[in-house]
Write a protein that holds these residues in place. Structure first.
Motif, mmCIF file in Angstrom:
data_model
loop_
_atom_site.group_PDB
_atom_site.id
_atom_site.type_symbol
_atom_site.label_atom_id
_atom_site.label_comp_id
_atom_site.label_asym_id
_atom_site.label_seq_id
_atom_site.Cartn_x
_atom_site.Cartn_y
_atom_site.Cartn_z
ATOM 1 N N MET A 95 30.036 44.839 40.657
ATOM 2 C CA MET A 95 30.307 44.069 39.450
ATOM 3 C C MET A 95 31.808 43.943 39.225
ATOM 4 O O MET A 95 32.312 42.873 38.870
ATOM 5 C CB MET A 95 29.643 44.739 38.235
ATOM 6 C CG MET A 95 28.127 44.683 38.227
ATOM 7 S SD MET A 95 27.400 45.632 36.854
ATOM 8 C CE MET A 95 28.060 44.730 35.437
ATOM 9 N N SER A 96 32.530 45.054 39.433
ATOM 10 C CA SER A 96 33.982 45.034 39.250
ATOM 11 C C SER A 96 34.647 44.120 40.265
ATOM 12 O O SER A 96 35.573 43.382 39.937
ATOM 13 C CB SER A 96 34.546 46.456 39.383
ATOM 14 O OG SER A 96 34.028 47.297 38.390
ATOM 15 N N GLN A 97 34.172 44.146 41.507
ATOM 16 C CA GLN A 97 34.721 43.294 42.547
ATOM 17 C C GLN A 97 34.488 41.820 42.245
ATOM 18 O O GLN A 97 35.280 40.961 42.635
ATOM 19 C CB GLN A 97 34.099 43.640 43.900
ATOM 20 C CG GLN A 97 34.543 44.990 44.462
ATOM 21 C CD GLN A 97 36.014 44.991 44.827
ATOM 22 O OE1 GLN A 97 36.864 45.337 44.011
ATOM 23 N NE2 GLN A 97 36.325 44.593 46.036
ATOM 24 N N GLU A 98 33.408 41.554 41.538
ATOM 25 C CA GLU A 98 33.079 40.168 41.169
ATOM 26 C C GLU A 98 33.843 39.713 39.935
ATOM 27 O O GLU A 98 33.677 38.575 39.486
ATOM 28 C CB GLU A 98 31.575 40.038 40.934
ATOM 29 C CG GLU A 98 30.737 40.218 42.200
ATOM 30 C CD GLU A 98 29.249 40.253 41.914
ATOM 31 O OE1 GLU A 98 28.886 40.370 40.705
ATOM 32 O OE2 GLU A 98 28.462 40.167 42.864
ATOM 33 N N GLY A 99 34.660 40.602 39.390
ATOM 34 C CA GLY A 99 35.482 40.234 38.243
ATOM 35 C C GLY A 99 34.821 40.415 36.896
ATOM 36 O O GLY A 99 35.299 39.875 35.890
ATOM 37 N N LYS A 100 33.713 41.166 36.841
ATOM 38 C CA LYS A 100 33.048 41.401 35.568
ATOM 39 C C LYS A 100 33.978 42.216 34.661
ATOM 40 O O LYS A 100 34.677 43.113 35.130
ATOM 41 C CB LYS A 100 31.742 42.173 35.773
ATOM 42 C CG LYS A 100 30.744 41.480 36.704
ATOM 43 C CD LYS A 100 30.197 40.202 36.106
ATOM 44 C CE LYS A 100 29.127 39.612 37.018
ATOM 45 N NZ LYS A 100 28.608 38.334 36.488
ATOM 46 N N PRO A 101 34.025 41.922 33.377
ATOM 47 C CA PRO A 101 34.907 42.664 32.467
ATOM 48 C C PRO A 101 34.486 44.123 32.353
ATOM 49 O O PRO A 101 33.294 44.450 32.482
ATOM 50 C CB PRO A 101 34.731 41.927 31.129
ATOM 51 C CG PRO A 101 33.405 41.259 31.237
ATOM 52 C CD PRO A 101 33.252 40.872 32.680
ATOM 53 N N PRO A 102 35.453 45.031 32.115
ATOM 54 C CA PRO A 102 35.131 46.464 31.991
ATOM 55 C C PRO A 102 34.053 46.748 30.965
ATOM 56 O O PRO A 102 33.234 47.649 31.158
ATOM 57 C CB PRO A 102 36.475 47.073 31.578
ATOM 58 C CG PRO A 102 37.497 46.161 32.164
ATOM 59 C CD PRO A 102 36.899 44.788 32.032
ATOM 60 N N SER A 103 34.020 45.987 29.869
ATOM 61 C CA SER A 103 33.015 46.217 28.833
ATOM 62 C C SER A 103 31.610 45.992 29.375
ATOM 63 O O SER A 103 30.673 46.725 29.031
ATOM 64 C CB SER A 103 33.262 45.282 27.641
ATOM 65 O OG SER A 103 33.229 43.923 28.047
ATOM 66 N N GLU A 104 31.450 44.984 30.242
ATOM 67 C CA GLU A 104 30.147 44.703 30.835
ATOM 68 C C GLU A 104 29.759 45.800 31.831
ATOM 69 O O GLU A 104 28.598 46.187 31.929
ATOM 70 C CB GLU A 104 30.167 43.340 31.533
ATOM 71 C CG GLU A 104 28.804 42.897 32.032
ATOM 72 C CD GLU A 104 28.822 41.470 32.578
ATOM 73 O OE1 GLU A 104 27.948 41.155 33.417
ATOM 74 O OE2 GLU A 104 29.701 40.686 32.159
#
Length: 286
Positions: A95-104
């Motif tokens: 998710m982080s690699q895909e650019g999802k925000p930290p809150s998500e």
């Protein structure tokens, strides 16, 4: 010669006593809101890490108490929990690699349900007397980074103000014990005292001189806290997200100017270090 952790265990037990007193205060003053009871295992499926001193303490108690088939069954459940945690790490890293925000990313972590290896088939804790501090406070309002949380089974309502346990201060005190332990054993691992790891990993680890990096003992350094525990960091964006979350969780929520709850406090800023209860709005409402 075996390492002596007596000093650090006594300091940890002192914090446990304070935490138990705080929980008892909630039970006495707000009996209709604290719903904890025998057989309720909601907190036994929550995802959390414990600090180094707490991990070594619980590991010792586990090894003293369990043997034979019962020990094997708990270790098997610990292995299952570690597998779930590993899968979750991979998911949130993606998710982080895909650019999802930290809150998500953090929301995904908060939704995880991982069964504690100490939870028996009877829905009772096999190590209740020596359960982690997080477990001891589950069921009453707590705050991390100024944001309040509580058990879904409790009677505390969102948007209402309640006395709230400041977990940032509790965590800082536990980490301080870990850092002092690091110095006390003369460890060559400079980040050892900051280590966070899940209970499932804590009970299977051998905290010997090699693992703790006692000088003169050769063994590869244990991974940093953010990689060992459930902080879900890796590299690149995932690591940045993890660092951001870690920094947020360590903010001194009781510090002056940090939140509305402290605005009316008349104590000096030095008093923040010993303040474990404050009144804030559950759910972040104003």
């Amino acid at each position: 010669m075996a390492l002596d952790f007596t000093e650090y265990f006594e300091r940890y037990e002192a914090i446990v006593a304070e935490v138990d007193a705080v929980f008892e205060k909630f039970e006495t003053e707000m009996p209709d809101l604290v719903k904890c009871g025998k057989g309720c295992s909601d907190c036994c499926h929550a995802l959390f890490d414990i600090t180094l001193a707490e991990a070594i303490y619980i590991n010792k108690k586990f090894n003293e108490k369990f043997s034979g088939l019962e020990r094997s069954e708990i270790l098997q459940r610990a292995d299952q929990a570690d597998r779930q945690i590993h899968k979750l790490k991979r998911k949130v890293y993606k998710m982080s690699q895909e650019g999802k925000p930290p809150s998500e990313v953090l929301h995904e972590v908060s939704r995880a349900r991982v069964r504690c290896p100490m939870l028996g088939d009877d829905d009772l804790c096999a190590m209740y007397e020596h359960r982690p501090i997080t477990c001891r406070l589950y069921g009453v309002p707590t705050s991390i980074g100024g944001e309040a949380h509580t058990c879904n089974q409790a009677g505390f309502k969102g948007g209402e103000k309640y006395p709230t346990v400041n977990m940032d201060i509790v965590l800082d005190r536990l980490i301080t014990i870990g850092k002092d332990l690091q110095k006390g054993v003369d460890s060559r691992f400079k980040d050892l005292g900051d280590m966070l790891l899940p209970l499932s990993m804590a009970i299977v680890t051998d905290y010997n001189e090699e693992y703790l990096g006692v000088k003169g003992k050769e063994k590869p350094a244990p991974k940093k806290a953010a990689q060992v525990g459930t902080s879900f960091t890796g590299s690149g964006k995932a690591e940045e997200a993890g660092k951001s979350a870690a920094a947020e969780s360590k903010k001194p929520a009781a510090g002056k100017g940090k939140d509305e709850a402290c605005a009316s406090c008349t104590e000096s800023e030095s008093a923040c270090a010993t303040c474990d209860l404050k009144t804030i709005t559950l759910g972040g409402g104003k």
